[in-house]
Design an enzyme around this catalytic site. Structure first.
Site, PDB file in Angstrom:
ATOM      1  N   HIS A   1       0.841  -1.204   0.000  1.00  0.00           N
ATOM      2  CA  HIS A   1       0.000   0.000   0.000  1.00  0.00           C
ATOM      3  C   HIS A   1       0.880   1.259   0.000  1.00  0.00           C
ATOM      4  CE1 HIS A   1      -3.176  -2.633   2.165  1.00  0.00           C
ATOM      5  NE2 HIS A   1      -3.677  -2.365   0.983  1.00  0.00           N
TER       6      HIS A   1
ATOM      7  N   ARG B   1      -2.162  -5.940  -8.038  1.00  0.00           N
ATOM      8  CA  ARG B   1      -1.019  -6.815  -7.790  1.00  0.00           C
ATOM      9  C   ARG B   1      -0.887  -7.885  -8.855  1.00  0.00           C
ATOM     10  NH1 ARG B   1      -3.037  -8.689  -2.225  1.00  0.00           N
ATOM     11  NH2 ARG B   1      -4.912  -8.356  -3.452  1.00  0.00           N
TER      12      ARG B   1
ATOM     13  N   LYS C   1     -15.350  -6.926   5.127  1.00  0.00           N
ATOM     14  CA  LYS C   1     -14.369  -7.673   5.924  1.00  0.00           C
ATOM     15  C   LYS C   1     -14.523  -7.347   7.408  1.00  0.00           C
ATOM     16  CE  LYS C   1     -11.045  -7.352   2.150  1.00  0.00           C
ATOM     17  NZ  LYS C   1      -9.826  -6.671   1.663  1.00  0.00           N
TER      18      LYS C   1
ATOM     19  N   SER D   1      -2.929  -7.982   3.223  1.00  0.00           N
ATOM     20  CA  SER D   1      -3.149  -7.733   4.647  1.00  0.00           C
ATOM     21  C   SER D   1      -3.462  -9.042   5.372  1.00  0.00           C
ATOM     22  CB  SER D   1      -4.284  -6.725   4.839  1.00  0.00           C
ATOM     23  OG  SER D   1      -3.926  -5.495   4.253  1.00  0.00           O
TER      24      SER D   1
END
Ligand code: COA
Length: 162
Positions: free
Chosen positions: A17, A90, A41, A128
């Site tokens: 990030h 990504r 989430k 993460s």
């Protein structure tokens, strides 16, 4: 003034990030890194903790600041007067969902563009979730997250177990 928003869950912020932040901050006059509280989430870190981590990390980038928001990201961007949303990509696996989000956001607010930056290759494996899993089992995360985040992970899970 060219303003961009970098939205995400940031639970926690990673070096991947941060790479996106550094590069986006170079492209815009101001960059607001903003924690979405509407993410499906279930976060490990509270909103206050995530904002505190962002605050520490963003000190190095003077034209950036941290914020949080609820509701639709693109409406928040419009209300903030931003021209663009920044997202990092990504791998191909990110593309489908990001493409859907970008098209939906464009439909909702045509004036806000989504700009994708390719993650640097050395960070393309980081997520993460992976960081939290490694930290949970006592693994080494120093090359995946900034020091402030590593400290917070250690205070949640304890230190490396060898
Ligand atoms: N480097 C490292 N990791 C990266 C990364 C990068 N450059 N870019 C993304 N990631 C990882 C994150 O670590 C995260 O991993 P995780 O799934 O294990 O948690 C994952 O990719 C995505 O995280 P993040 O970039 O924080 O975004 P997000 O997918 O959690 O957030 C929102 C998505 C919040 C922007 C989106 O859900 C949203 O806009 N919600 C608000 C409601 C809304 O407007 N909905 C309409 C959408 S059409």
């Amino acid at each position: 003034m060219r303003l961009a928003i970098y939205p995400g869950t940031f639970d926690p912020i990673t070096l991947g990030h941060l790479d996106i932040i550094e590069r986006a901050a170079g492209l815009f006059d101001r960059l607001v890194v903003s924690v979405s509280l509407s993410s499906p989430k279930t976060p490990l870190f509270s909103m206050e903790e995530r904002l505190a981590m962002l605050g520490e990390v963003l000190v190095a980038y003077p034209n950036t600041s941290a914020d949080s928001f609820t509701g639709l990201t693109v409406k928040y961007a419009q209300k903030s007067g931003a021209q663009a949303l920044i997202r990092g990509l990504r791998a191909i696996s990110d593309f489908e969902n990001e493409f859907m989000m970008a098209l939906t956001n464009k439909k909702l607010v045509p004036s806000v563009e989504t700009i994708f930056l390719m993650t640097r290759a050395e960070f393309s494996f980081i997520s993460s979730s992976a960081v939290k899993e490694v930290a949970f089992y006592g693994g080494y995360v120093c090359d995946m997250v900034p020091p402030a985040v590593e400290k917070m992970l250690r205070s949640k899970y304890g230190g490396p177990k060898g």
